[in-house]
Design an enzyme around this catalytic site. Structure first.
Site, PDB file in Angstrom:
ATOM      1  N   CYS A 112     -14.374 -20.569-127.086  1.00  0.00           N
ATOM      2  CA  CYS A 112     -13.684 -21.857-127.287  1.00  0.00           C
ATOM      3  C   CYS A 112     -12.197 -21.791-126.954  1.00  0.00           C
ATOM      4  O   CYS A 112     -11.552 -22.831-126.794  1.00  0.00           O
ATOM      5  CB  CYS A 112     -13.872 -22.339-128.713  1.00  0.00           C
ATOM      6  SG  CYS A 112     -15.589 -22.374-129.200  1.00  0.00           S
ATOM      7  N   HIS A 252      -8.813 -27.533-130.784  1.00  0.00           N
ATOM      8  CA  HIS A 252     -10.213 -27.350-130.398  1.00  0.00           C
ATOM      9  C   HIS A 252     -11.076 -28.157-131.355  1.00  0.00           C
ATOM     10  O   HIS A 252     -10.814 -28.213-132.551  1.00  0.00           O
ATOM     11  CB  HIS A 252     -10.579 -25.867-130.455  1.00  0.00           C
ATOM     12  CG  HIS A 252     -12.051 -25.626-130.334  1.00  0.00           C
ATOM     13  ND1 HIS A 252     -12.785 -26.137-129.296  1.00  0.00           N
ATOM     14  CD2 HIS A 252     -12.931 -24.965-131.132  1.00  0.00           C
ATOM     15  CE1 HIS A 252     -14.048 -25.790-129.452  1.00  0.00           C
ATOM     16  NE2 HIS A 252     -14.166 -25.084-130.565  1.00  0.00           N
ATOM     17  N   ASN A 282     -18.971 -29.962-130.224  1.00  0.00           N
ATOM     18  CA  ASN A 282     -18.211 -28.752-129.870  1.00  0.00           C
ATOM     19  C   ASN A 282     -18.601 -28.338-128.449  1.00  0.00           C
ATOM     20  O   ASN A 282     -19.725 -27.924-128.218  1.00  0.00           O
ATOM     21  CB  ASN A 282     -18.532 -27.643-130.877  1.00  0.00           C
ATOM     22  CG  ASN A 282     -17.736 -26.371-130.607  1.00  0.00           C
ATOM     23  OD1 ASN A 282     -17.109 -26.228-129.560  1.00  0.00           O
ATOM     24  ND2 ASN A 282     -17.767 -25.449-131.549  1.00  0.00           N
TER      25      ASN A 282
HETATM   26  O1  UT7 Z   1     -16.142 -23.371-131.959  1.00  0.00           O
HETATM   27  C1  UT7 Z   1     -15.529 -22.297-132.529  1.00  0.00           C
HETATM   28  C2  UT7 Z   1     -16.030 -21.811-133.735  1.00  0.00           C
HETATM   29  N1  UT7 Z   1     -16.944 -22.594-134.498  1.00  0.00           N
HETATM   30  C3  UT7 Z   1     -16.535 -23.176-135.614  1.00  0.00           C
HETATM   31  O2  UT7 Z   1     -15.375 -23.237-135.876  1.00  0.00           O
HETATM   32  C4  UT7 Z   1     -17.568 -23.706-136.562  1.00  0.00           C
HETATM   33  C5  UT7 Z   1     -17.228 -23.309-137.968  1.00  0.00           C
HETATM   34  N2  UT7 Z   1     -18.194 -23.650-138.981  1.00  0.00           N
HETATM   35  C6  UT7 Z   1     -18.525 -24.908-139.316  1.00  0.00           C
HETATM   36  O3  UT7 Z   1     -18.089 -25.863-138.704  1.00  0.00           O
HETATM   37  C7  UT7 Z   1     -19.400 -25.113-140.522  1.00  0.00           C
HETATM   38  O4  UT7 Z   1     -19.507 -23.903-141.234  1.00  0.00           O
HETATM   39  C8  UT7 Z   1     -20.815 -25.647-140.196  1.00  0.00           C
HETATM   40  C9  UT7 Z   1     -20.732 -27.074-139.736  1.00  0.00           C
HETATM   41  C10 UT7 Z   1     -21.465 -24.790-139.139  1.00  0.00           C
HETATM   42  C11 UT7 Z   1     -21.685 -25.626-141.454  1.00  0.00           C
HETATM   43  O5  UT7 Z   1     -21.079 -26.387-142.493  1.00  0.00           O
HETATM   44  P1  UT7 Z   1     -20.940 -25.766-143.952  1.00  0.00           P
HETATM   45  O6  UT7 Z   1     -20.326 -26.793-144.789  1.00  0.00           O
HETATM   46  O7  UT7 Z   1     -20.215 -24.461-143.812  1.00  0.00           O
HETATM   47  O8  UT7 Z   1     -22.432 -25.587-144.350  1.00  0.00           O
HETATM   48  P2  UT7 Z   1     -23.176 -24.259-144.799  1.00  0.00           P
HETATM   49  O9  UT7 Z   1     -23.486 -23.412-143.624  1.00  0.00           O
HETATM   50  O10 UT7 Z   1     -22.446 -23.648-145.936  1.00  0.00           O
HETATM   51  O11 UT7 Z   1     -24.523 -24.874-145.338  1.00  0.00           O
HETATM   52  C12 UT7 Z   1     -24.546 -25.753-146.482  1.00  0.00           C
HETATM   53  C13 UT7 Z   1     -25.961 -26.265-146.646  1.00  0.00           C
HETATM   54  C14 UT7 Z   1     -27.011 -25.159-146.615  1.00  0.00           C
HETATM   55  O12 UT7 Z   1     -28.024 -25.489-147.532  1.00  0.00           O
HETATM   56  P3  UT7 Z   1     -28.101 -24.753-148.961  1.00  0.00           P
HETATM   57  O13 UT7 Z   1     -28.232 -23.289-148.644  1.00  0.00           O
HETATM   58  O14 UT7 Z   1     -26.818 -25.080-149.635  1.00  0.00           O
HETATM   59  O15 UT7 Z   1     -29.304 -25.362-149.582  1.00  0.00           O
HETATM   60  C15 UT7 Z   1     -27.554 -25.257-145.208  1.00  0.00           C
HETATM   61  O16 UT7 Z   1     -28.879 -24.790-145.114  1.00  0.00           O
HETATM   62  O17 UT7 Z   1     -26.277 -27.161-145.592  1.00  0.00           O
HETATM   63  C16 UT7 Z   1     -27.509 -26.750-144.992  1.00  0.00           C
HETATM   64  N3  UT7 Z   1     -27.460 -27.122-143.577  1.00  0.00           N
HETATM   65  C17 UT7 Z   1     -27.912 -28.299-143.109  1.00  0.00           C
HETATM   66  N4  UT7 Z   1     -28.469 -29.365-143.738  1.00  0.00           N
HETATM   67  C18 UT7 Z   1     -28.798 -30.415-142.981  1.00  0.00           C
HETATM   68  C19 UT7 Z   1     -26.998 -26.388-142.529  1.00  0.00           C
HETATM   69  N5  UT7 Z   1     -27.143 -27.078-141.392  1.00  0.00           N
HETATM   70  C20 UT7 Z   1     -27.719 -28.264-141.728  1.00  0.00           C
HETATM   71  C21 UT7 Z   1     -28.098 -29.398-140.987  1.00  0.00           C
HETATM   72  N6  UT7 Z   1     -28.622 -30.442-141.664  1.00  0.00           N
HETATM   73  N7  UT7 Z   1     -27.939 -29.474-139.659  1.00  0.00           N
END
Ligand code: UT7
Length: 325
Positions: A112, A252, A282
């Site tokens: 990125c 970004h 992204n």
């Molecule tokens: O491009 C350069 C680098 N990339 C980034 O900078 C991305 C950085 N990371 C992020 O943007 C975020 O961490 C994400 C958007 C990828 C994820 O968001 P989060 O708030 O960190 O969610 P999480 O991974 O902590 O997951 C929270 C919950 C989980 O469920 P439980 O374990 O709490 O029951 C996941 O399984 O959300 C669930 N989850 C979803 N639910 C519905 C994860 N993806 C999804 C989804 N739909 N698509």
């Protein structure tokens, strides 16, 4: 002598995938995707569309906008982690398609941060007289390496390309300051595990879905906020410019919550931050040039304005460039 950005172009594939489309593919919801990421739609390349096809269209527009002859271009750089092939480089394919002279053409891999890395490299090549006119693109077809069964990642990415033409001119430089970094010790947090020399493609790697993007989102999220905030602050310090003097901050576009957290740390009002995540998702190396293109075309920046670009991505890599547009 100064480095000027003479022209800019962009291209987004025609096909659009909405959050509602994704609801039918994996266990997710428009509400989750919008509130956790800010994404509403993403563009998806066609089956027969590769990264070079996107770059060629963006580059043609950038060349026209720059009002130069294709023969003026003496270096081609494409920042991408989704090249057409490992080799030949996507830049070489673009060079041939645009009928450029036999000038050097190379890809750079900084995920990125690729466009930021590319700007800094192009600046160095021009300032040392190695190059006189650089075509630089940030382009991705991330949906080709997206696991459409993994809801953690498949809702996040899109495809697109942005390109600029940079030239050495008698005027003052558009690139006022830069800052760039990498920390390879954290590389495994965001990785395409298989397909390279560490894990060549086999039936087993394909069955285990190891050719797709794997990301530990929460960890990456924390590092992104810290590194982007630090780099943006550092580049402003290097240039002796206050955040209040910026016309626009173009971060970004990975997550609206990352963008908001960095904006707050820099003390910027919302109207000074470019947001395109809702319509592009992204797009890795393409995210900043696509957002810069929109900022120019929507009249959000005009010639002479101070514009700060900051990125973070796989590697890890991160960095910033302060422009006088
Ligand atoms: O491009 C350069 C680098 N990339 C980034 O900078 C991305 C950085 N990371 C992020 O943007 C975020 O961490 C994400 C958007 C990828 C994820 O968001 P989060 O708030 O960190 O969610 P999480 O991974 O902590 O997951 C929270 C919950 C989980 O469920 P439980 O374990 O709490 O029951 C996941 O399984 O959300 C669930 N989850 C979803 N639910 C519905 C994860 N993806 C999804 C989804 N739909 N698509």
């Amino acid at each position: 002598m100064g480095v000027k950005i003479l022209g800019i172009g962009s291209y987004l594939p025609e096909k659009v995938l909405t959050n509602f489309d994704l609801e039918k593919m994996v266990d997710t919801s428009d509400e989750w995707i919008r509130t956790r990421t800010g994404i509403q739609i993403r563009h998806v390349a066609a089956d027969d569309e590769a990264t070079s096809d996107l770059v060629i269209k963006a580059a043609r527009e950038a060349i026209t906008h720059a009002n130069i002859q294709t023969d003026d271009i003496d270096t081609v750089i494409v920042a991408t982690v989704t090249p057409d092939h490992f080799f030949p480089s996507t830049a070489a394919i673009v060079q041939a398609a645009l009928n450029l002279r036999d000038v050097p053409a190379l890809d750079i891999s900084a995920a990125c941060s690729g466009f930021i890395y590319g700007l800094i490299l192009a600046n160095g090549l021009l300032k040392t007289n190695i190059s006189k006119c650089v075509l630089l693109a940030g382009a991705e077809t991330l949906t080709k390496i997206t696991d459409w069964q993994d809801r953690n990642t498949c809702v996040l990415f899109g495809d697109g390309a942005g390109a600029v033409v940079l030239k050495l001119t008698q005027d003052d430089s558009d690139i006022l300051a830069y800052d760039w970094h990498a920390d390879g010790s954290l590389g495994e947090l965001l990785i395409q595990p298989a397909g390279g020399s560490r894990m060549p493609a086999t039936k087993e790697t394909v069955e285990k879905r190891l050719h797709y993007i794997k990301m530990q989102g929460r960890e990456v999220f924390k590092h992104a906020i810290r590194c982007m905030s630090e780099s943006a602050t550092k580049v402003l310090e290097l240039a002796g410019v206050g955040a209040d003097e910026l016309r626009l901050f173009i971060p970004h576009q990975a997550n609206i919550r990352i963008i908001e957290a960095v904006r707050e740390r820099l003390g910027l009002p919302q109207d000074k931050v470019m947001v395109t995540i809702h319509k592009h998702a992204n797009v890795s190396a393409a995210s900043i040039p696509l957002a810069l293109y929109d900022a120019v075309n929507e009249g959000k920046i005009e010639r002479g304005d101070l514009v700060l670009l900051t990125a973070f991505g796989g590697g890890f890599t991160w960095g910033s460039v302060l422009l006088r547009w």
